[in-house]
Design a protein around this motif. Sequence first.
Motif, PDB file in Angstrom:
ATOM      1  N   UNK A   1       0.873  -1.168   0.000  1.00 44.86           N
ATOM      2  CA  UNK A   1       0.000   0.000   0.000  1.00 44.86           C
ATOM      3  C   UNK A   1       0.910   1.218   0.000  1.00 44.86           C
ATOM      4  N   UNK A   2       0.614   2.169  -0.876  1.00 50.06           N
ATOM      5  CA  UNK A   2       1.396   3.397  -0.967  1.00 50.06           C
ATOM      6  C   UNK A   2       0.459   4.584  -1.017  1.00 50.06           C
ATOM      7  N   UNK A   3       0.989   5.741  -0.670  1.00 50.91           N
ATOM      8  CA  UNK A   3       0.261   6.997  -0.822  1.00 50.91           C
ATOM      9  C   UNK A   3       0.935   7.799  -1.925  1.00 50.91           C
ATOM     10  N   UNK A   4       0.128   8.386  -2.790  1.00 48.54           N
ATOM     11  CA  UNK A   4       0.629   9.263  -3.840  1.00 48.54           C
ATOM     12  C   UNK A   4      -0.032  10.622  -3.651  1.00 48.54           C
ATOM     13  N   UNK A   5       0.783  11.652  -3.479  1.00 50.48           N
ATOM     14  CA  UNK A   5       0.271  13.014  -3.341  1.00 50.48           C
ATOM     15  C   UNK A   5       0.447  13.690  -4.698  1.00 50.48           C
ATOM     16  N   UNK A   6      -0.651  14.214  -5.237  1.00 50.96           N
ATOM     17  CA  UNK A   6      -0.630  14.833  -6.561  1.00 50.96           C
ATOM     18  C   UNK A   6      -1.474  16.105  -6.550  1.00 50.96           C
ATOM     19  N   UNK A   7      -1.264  16.939  -7.539  1.00 47.69           N
ATOM     20  CA  UNK A   7      -2.092  18.143  -7.638  1.00 47.69           C
ATOM     21  C   UNK A   7      -3.540  17.731  -7.881  1.00 47.69           C
ATOM     22  N   UNK A   8      -4.450  18.578  -7.444  1.00 50.00           N
ATOM     23  CA  UNK A   8      -5.864  18.227  -7.433  1.00 50.00           C
ATOM     24  C   UNK A   8      -6.538  18.075  -8.768  1.00 50.00           C
ATOM     25  N   UNK A   9      -5.975  18.640  -9.816  1.00 49.37           N
ATOM     26  CA  UNK A   9      -6.646  18.606 -11.116  1.00 49.37           C
ATOM     27  C   UNK A   9      -6.058  17.586 -12.083  1.00 49.37           C
ATOM     28  N   UNK A  10      -5.373  16.580 -11.562  1.00 49.21           N
ATOM     29  CA  UNK A  10      -4.838  15.531 -12.420  1.00 49.21           C
ATOM     30  C   UNK A  10      -5.422  14.177 -12.033  1.00 49.21           C
ATOM     31  N   UNK A  11      -5.288  13.237 -12.964  1.00 50.32           N
ATOM     32  CA  UNK A  11      -5.728  11.867 -12.724  1.00 50.32           C
ATOM     33  C   UNK A  11      -4.508  10.954 -12.757  1.00 50.32           C
ATOM     34  N   UNK A  12      -4.593   9.885 -12.014  1.00 49.31           N
ATOM     35  CA  UNK A  12      -3.542   8.874 -12.043  1.00 49.31           C
ATOM     36  C   UNK A  12      -3.484   8.287 -13.449  1.00 49.31           C
ATOM     37  N   UNK A  13      -2.288   8.130 -13.971  1.00 47.68           N
ATOM     38  CA  UNK A  13      -2.074   7.490 -15.261  1.00 47.68           C
ATOM     39  C   UNK A  13      -1.684   6.042 -14.955  1.00 47.68           C
ATOM     40  N   UNK A  14      -2.585   5.108 -15.238  1.00 51.14           N
ATOM     41  CA  UNK A  14      -2.349   3.709 -14.866  1.00 51.14           C
ATOM     42  C   UNK A  14      -1.084   3.143 -15.500  1.00 51.14           C
ATOM     43  N   UNK A  15      -0.793   3.522 -16.730  1.00 49.09           N
ATOM     44  CA  UNK A  15       0.409   3.016 -17.411  1.00 49.09           C
ATOM     45  C   UNK A  15       1.656   3.512 -16.691  1.00 49.09           C
ATOM     46  N   UNK A  16       1.717   4.819 -16.393  1.00 49.27           N
ATOM     47  CA  UNK A  16       2.877   5.379 -15.685  1.00 49.27           C
ATOM     48  C   UNK A  16       3.012   4.780 -14.288  1.00 49.27           C
ATOM     49  N   UNK A  17       1.875   4.635 -13.594  1.00 50.14           N
ATOM     50  CA  UNK A  17       1.908   4.092 -12.232  1.00 50.14           C
ATOM     51  C   UNK A  17       2.370   2.638 -12.239  1.00 50.14           C
ATOM     52  N   UNK A  18       1.889   1.873 -13.194  1.00 43.47           N
ATOM     53  CA  UNK A  18       2.317   0.469 -13.296  1.00 43.47           C
ATOM     54  C   UNK A  18       3.822   0.396 -13.527  1.00 43.47           C
ATOM     55  N   UNK A  19       4.327   1.263 -14.383  1.00 41.70           N
ATOM     56  CA  UNK A  19       5.771   1.274 -14.659  1.00 41.70           C
ATOM     57  C   UNK A  19       6.569   1.708 -13.424  1.00 41.70           C
ATOM     58  N   UNK A  20       6.090   2.724 -12.715  1.00 40.64           N
ATOM     59  CA  UNK A  20       6.813   3.247 -11.547  1.00 40.64           C
ATOM     60  C   UNK A  20       6.804   2.271 -10.373  1.00 40.64           C
ATOM     61  N   UNK A  21       5.681   1.575 -10.180  1.00 40.95           N
ATOM     62  CA  UNK A  21       5.526   0.725  -9.008  1.00 40.95           C
ATOM     63  C   UNK A  21       5.639  -0.771  -9.314  1.00 40.95           C
ATOM     64  N   UNK A  22       5.834  -1.119 -10.575  1.00 39.21           N
ATOM     65  CA  UNK A  22       5.989  -2.513 -11.008  1.00 39.21           C
ATOM     66  C   UNK A  22       4.772  -3.381 -10.683  1.00 39.21           C
ATOM     67  N   UNK A  23       3.609  -2.770 -10.633  1.00 40.78           N
ATOM     68  CA  UNK A  23       2.358  -3.492 -10.417  1.00 40.78           C
ATOM     69  C   UNK A  23       1.199  -2.555 -10.758  1.00 40.78           C
ATOM     70  N   UNK A  24       0.060  -3.154 -11.050  1.00 39.95           N
ATOM     71  CA  UNK A  24      -1.130  -2.362 -11.365  1.00 39.95           C
ATOM     72  C   UNK A  24      -1.685  -1.736 -10.085  1.00 39.95           C
ATOM     73  N   UNK A  25      -1.895  -0.419 -10.087  1.00 36.78           N
ATOM     74  CA  UNK A  25      -2.447   0.226  -8.893  1.00 36.78           C
ATOM     75  C   UNK A  25      -3.970   0.084  -8.829  1.00 36.78           C
ATOM     76  N   UNK A  26      -4.478  -0.005  -7.611  1.00 38.06           N
ATOM     77  CA  UNK A  26      -5.934   0.073  -7.415  1.00 38.06           C
ATOM     78  C   UNK A  26      -6.191   0.872  -6.156  1.00 38.06           C
ATOM     79  N   UNK A  27      -7.251   1.660  -6.209  1.00 43.55           N
ATOM     80  CA  UNK A  27      -7.605   2.506  -5.073  1.00 43.55           C
ATOM     81  C   UNK A  27      -8.105   1.630  -3.918  1.00 43.55           C
ATOM     82  N   UNK A  28      -7.748   2.015  -2.709  1.00 41.31           N
ATOM     83  CA  UNK A  28      -8.279   1.337  -1.531  1.00 41.31           C
ATOM     84  C   UNK A  28      -9.711   1.781  -1.299  1.00 41.31           C
TER      85      UNK A  28
END
Length: 159
Positions: A55-82
């Motif tokens: 489980x990780x926390x990602x802090x981002x600016x309020x007007x953006x969306x998570x990019x699943x492709x970038x997140x998968x590459x950065x974290x080496x797994x598919x992210x899903x919201x808790x």
Amino acid sequence: MSISSVRAHLAAAAPDLEIHETEARTATVAEAAAVHGVAPGQIAKTLSLRVGERVVLVVARGDVRLDNRKARAAFAAKPRMLDAAEVVALTGHPVGGVCPFGLLTPLPVYCDVSLRAFEAVWPAAGSVNSALCIAPARLAALAGAEWVDVCQPPAAEAA
């Protein structure tokens, strides 16, 4: 826990930072931006994600969306919201008040590079009606965060 744990964390690590509590809800980006008189991008939202077994926390600016492709590459797994119950159980903060400070469970924190567009951002402070104003670099330092690029560009920049 929540706001009291954030207060305790900041009292020890950054006593100069002030938590702003409001009568109005600031649980969504739109609510927080309106209450604090800032652009939605300046609201630093904290996303609670499960990536593989972590489980990780990602802090981002309020007007953006998570990019699943970038997140998968950065974290080496598919992210899903808790879900909301998992968020409270792991962070000690309610959804809409989650921030990387005063956590119930130590979690890895990542700051998306999108935050660097602003001199100051407004993350929540452990409740649905609190926030603090902080420079993105200081937010990352206080949270022990690593910088990542896991979000889509803001809609205005993508167009």
